[in-house]
Scaffold this motif. Structure first.
Motif, PDB file in Angstrom:
ATOM      1  N   THR A   1     -14.439   6.191  13.517  1.00 17.69           N
ATOM      2  CA  THR A   1     -13.140   7.095  13.750  1.00 17.69           C
ATOM      3  C   THR A   1     -11.963   6.008  13.478  1.00 17.69           C
ATOM      4  N   ALA A   2     -12.365   4.668  14.276  1.00 11.56           N
ATOM      5  CA  ALA A   2     -11.260   3.801  14.101  1.00 11.56           C
ATOM      6  C   ALA A   2     -10.935   3.154  12.440  1.00 11.56           C
ATOM      7  N   ILE A   3     -12.184   2.927  11.842  1.00 13.29           N
ATOM      8  CA  ILE A   3     -12.187   2.791  10.433  1.00 13.29           C
ATOM      9  C   ILE A   3     -11.528   3.921   9.774  1.00 13.29           C
ATOM     10  N   LYS A   4     -11.507   5.087   9.566  1.00 16.76           N
ATOM     11  CA  LYS A   4     -11.014   5.886   8.957  1.00 16.76           C
ATOM     12  C   LYS A   4      -9.455   5.974   9.351  1.00 16.76           C
ATOM     13  N   GLU A   5      -9.211   5.829  10.438  1.00 13.63           N
ATOM     14  CA  GLU A   5      -7.980   5.650  10.783  1.00 13.63           C
ATOM     15  C   GLU A   5      -7.015   4.564  10.143  1.00 13.63           C
ATOM     16  N   ALA A   6      -7.648   3.507   9.971  1.00 16.76           N
ATOM     17  CA  ALA A   6      -7.126   2.459   9.463  1.00 16.76           C
ATOM     18  C   ALA A   6      -7.029   2.459   7.928  1.00 16.76           C
ATOM     19  N   VAL A   7      -7.985   2.951   7.515  1.00 14.86           N
ATOM     20  CA  VAL A   7      -7.834   3.421   5.974  1.00 14.86           C
ATOM     21  C   VAL A   7      -6.916   4.168   5.643  1.00 14.86           C
ATOM     22  N   TYR A   8      -6.808   5.436   6.377  1.00 17.69           N
ATOM     23  CA  TYR A   8      -5.816   6.329   6.018  1.00 17.69           C
ATOM     24  C   TYR A   8      -4.324   5.880   6.087  1.00 17.69           C
ATOM     25  N   GLU A   9      -4.077   5.076   7.124  1.00 15.48           N
ATOM     26  CA  GLU A   9      -2.827   4.543   7.376  1.00 15.48           C
ATOM     27  C   GLU A   9      -2.558   3.729   6.249  1.00 15.48           C
ATOM     28  N   ARG A  10      -3.420   2.810   5.628  1.00 18.30           N
ATOM     29  CA  ARG A  10      -3.151   1.783   4.574  1.00 18.30           C
ATOM     30  C   ARG A  10      -2.929   2.591   3.383  1.00 18.30           C
ATOM     31  N   ILE A  11      -3.819   3.430   2.981  1.00 19.31           N
ATOM     32  CA  ILE A  11      -3.726   4.063   1.664  1.00 19.31           C
ATOM     33  C   ILE A  11      -2.526   5.028   1.780  1.00 19.31           C
ATOM     34  N   SER A  12      -2.154   5.824   2.859  1.00 23.14           N
ATOM     35  CA  SER A  12      -0.910   6.322   2.859  1.00 23.14           C
ATOM     36  C   SER A  12       0.025   5.625   2.506  1.00 23.14           C
TER      37      SER A  12
ATOM     38  N   LEU B   1      -9.510  -4.813   7.044  1.00 22.52           N
ATOM     39  CA  LEU B   1      -8.766  -4.152   7.981  1.00 22.52           C
ATOM     40  C   LEU B   1      -8.060  -5.141   8.841  1.00 22.52           C
ATOM     41  N   ALA B   2      -8.602  -6.283   8.791  1.00 21.50           N
ATOM     42  CA  ALA B   2      -8.004  -7.186   9.769  1.00 21.50           C
ATOM     43  C   ALA B   2      -7.168  -8.010   9.383  1.00 21.50           C
ATOM     44  N   ASP B   3      -6.922  -8.147   8.022  1.00 24.50           N
ATOM     45  CA  ASP B   3      -6.020  -9.030   7.247  1.00 24.50           C
ATOM     46  C   ASP B   3      -4.624  -8.236   7.364  1.00 24.50           C
ATOM     47  N   ASP B   4      -3.676  -9.322   7.034  1.00 26.08           N
ATOM     48  CA  ASP B   4      -2.069  -8.999   7.067  1.00 26.08           C
ATOM     49  C   ASP B   4      -1.775  -8.119   5.979  1.00 26.08           C
ATOM     50  N   PHE B   5      -1.596  -6.798   6.182  1.00 25.97           N
ATOM     51  CA  PHE B   5      -1.284  -5.591   5.359  1.00 25.97           C
ATOM     52  C   PHE B   5      -0.091  -5.722   4.690  1.00 25.97           C
ATOM     53  N   GLU B   6       1.041  -6.070   5.623  1.00 20.54           N
ATOM     54  CA  GLU B   6       2.343  -6.352   5.248  1.00 20.54           C
ATOM     55  C   GLU B   6       2.318  -7.207   3.927  1.00 20.54           C
ATOM     56  N   VAL B   7       1.723  -8.452   3.977  1.00 19.50           N
ATOM     57  CA  VAL B   7       1.648  -9.178   2.867  1.00 19.50           C
ATOM     58  C   VAL B   7       0.768  -8.648   1.707  1.00 19.50           C
ATOM     59  N   HIS B   8      -0.090  -7.948   1.849  1.00 19.99           N
ATOM     60  CA  HIS B   8      -0.907  -6.986   0.871  1.00 19.99           C
ATOM     61  C   HIS B   8      -0.089  -6.192   0.119  1.00 19.99           C
ATOM     62  N   LYS B   9       0.959  -5.351   0.935  1.00 14.30           N
ATOM     63  CA  LYS B   9       2.096  -4.467   0.373  1.00 14.30           C
ATOM     64  C   LYS B   9       2.928  -5.066  -0.604  1.00 14.30           C
ATOM     65  N   ASP B  10       3.331  -6.411  -0.038  1.00 14.39           N
ATOM     66  CA  ASP B  10       4.059  -7.184  -1.010  1.00 14.39           C
ATOM     67  C   ASP B  10       3.559  -7.530  -2.309  1.00 14.39           C
ATOM     68  N   ASP B  11       2.022  -7.813  -2.158  1.00  9.95           N
ATOM     69  CA  ASP B  11       1.550  -7.778  -3.562  1.00  9.95           C
ATOM     70  C   ASP B  11       1.441  -6.618  -4.422  1.00  9.95           C
ATOM     71  N   PHE B  12       1.357  -5.365  -3.801  1.00 10.25           N
ATOM     72  CA  PHE B  12       1.253  -4.110  -4.514  1.00 10.25           C
ATOM     73  C   PHE B  12       2.882  -4.005  -5.121  1.00 10.25           C
ATOM     74  N   LYS B  13       3.491  -4.197  -4.296  1.00 11.39           N
ATOM     75  CA  LYS B  13       5.117  -4.012  -4.870  1.00 11.39           C
ATOM     76  C   LYS B  13       4.983  -4.735  -6.231  1.00 11.39           C
ATOM     77  N   ARG B  14       4.726  -6.035  -6.187  1.00 15.52           N
ATOM     78  CA  ARG B  14       4.842  -6.811  -7.550  1.00 15.52           C
ATOM     79  C   ARG B  14       3.878  -6.166  -8.541  1.00 15.52           C
TER      80      ARG B  14
ATOM     81  N   ILE C   1      -6.132  -4.639  -5.102  1.00 15.74           N
ATOM     82  CA  ILE C   1      -5.538  -4.027  -3.903  1.00 15.74           C
ATOM     83  C   ILE C   1      -6.431  -3.371  -3.229  1.00 15.74           C
ATOM     84  N   GLY C   2      -6.634  -3.522  -1.765  1.00 15.16           N
ATOM     85  CA  GLY C   2      -7.432  -2.884  -1.077  1.00 15.16           C
ATOM     86  C   GLY C   2      -8.700  -3.605  -0.767  1.00 15.16           C
ATOM     87  N   LYS C   3      -8.707  -4.740  -1.407  1.00 12.07           N
ATOM     88  CA  LYS C   3     -10.240  -5.683  -1.360  1.00 12.07           C
ATOM     89  C   LYS C   3      -9.914  -6.907  -0.387  1.00 12.07           C
TER      90      LYS C   3
END
Length: 278
Positions: A113-124, A73-86, A68-70
């Motif tokens: 700044t954009a990188i930090k915002e994207a990382v913040y959003e995903r880890i949150s 930032l351009a990849d589909d995060f919704e699919v990644h969240k599904d992996d995380f839920k499993r 997870i997290g590997k």
């Protein structure tokens, strides 16, 4: 103090992993690859069978060595969240209360700044899905946002629930002084990955590289740390290419004939450090 290991480096098969752990006196497993599958792809029924086998052998899962997290930032995060839920379901089945994770590959051309915002959003988002009974542990890793101590520190100060997995070799491969990184991150470190590297990035047995592994182990134990995960990376193993994002891994001139020999050598190197041997 207890030893843990990524036993998939000894064998892709669960039976071979158990054998490697037992002959080296290791009772904890950071489960990453098992029977040819990454842990994120293991079904609930397979996880239940794995749990049953491990219980019968007296081995416990210390952490889920997830990917997870590997991703970019351009990849589909919704699919990644599904992996995380499993993976959360798998962790519950395996009685694991820790999940190792990463902090995403930045996209070329994105400003800081954009990188930090994207990382913040995903880890949150990941933390919002994580029950209080599970601890997310961020590993420093080359090429991700958290490849240096400063960015790792930002993550832990920003997300108090997020703990650290300190990997000396990964810092060496990013040109980071591990003693300076340890001073910044020691208070956030939940456990260590025991891996060392030479100046050119070649992974070597613990204590033989520039990772200051003996110093960090001593410091970790002195502050009350209790578990260290052995991550040999001394011989090619099933799934390595995927873990390294397709990059080649330097093994140098290997003295090991197979995965078992390399795993045992890595375990011995750590035990020598713990016993004060050079």
């Amino acid at each position: 103090m207890k030893l843990c290991a990524f036993a998939d480096e000894a064998s892709a098969a669960l039976s071979g992993q158990i054998a490697a752990l037992k002959r080296n006196g290791i009772s904890l497993l950071e489960i990453r690859g098992v029977n040819g599958k990454n842990i994120k792809d293991v079904s609930q029924s397979e996880a239940k069978e794995i749990k049953s086998v491990l219980d019968s052998e007296g081995i416990s899962v210390w952490s889920i060595g997830s990917p997870i997290g590997k991703i970019s930032l351009a990849d589909d995060f919704e699919v990644h969240k599904d992996d995380f839920k499993r993976l959360l379901e798998t962790a519950e089945i395996l009685s694991a209360d820790k999940i190792r994770m990463f902090s995403f590959f930045p996209v070329k051309g994105m400003n800081e700044t954009a990188i930090k915002e994207a990382v913040y959003e995903r880890i949150s988002a990941l933390l919002s899905l994580t029950p209080d009974s599970v601890m997310l542990c961020h590993e420093n890793e080359k090429d991700i946002f958290g490849e240096n101590a400063e960015n790792c520190l930002w993550l832990h100060e920003t997300f108090p629930r997020l703990r650290a997995v300190f990997d000396p070799a990964n810092f060496v491969q990013c040109g980071v002084d591990t003693k300076k990184a340890w001073e910044k991150l020691r208070g956030y470190t939940e456990y260590l990955h025991i891996k060392d590297a030479a100046a050119d990035g070649t992974v070597v047995p613990a204590g033989k590289g520039l990772g200051n592994v003996p110093y960090i182990v001593e410091e970790y134990l002195a502050k009350g740390g209790s578990v260290m995960t052995l991550e040999p990376h001394l011989f090619a193993f099933t799934g390595l290419s995927a873990l390294e994002n397709g990059a080649s891994v330097k093994f140098g001139i290997s003295a090991y004939r197979n995965n078992d020999e390399a795993f045992d050598a890595a375990a011995l190197a750590l035990k020598n450090i713990l016993s004060g041997k050079k």
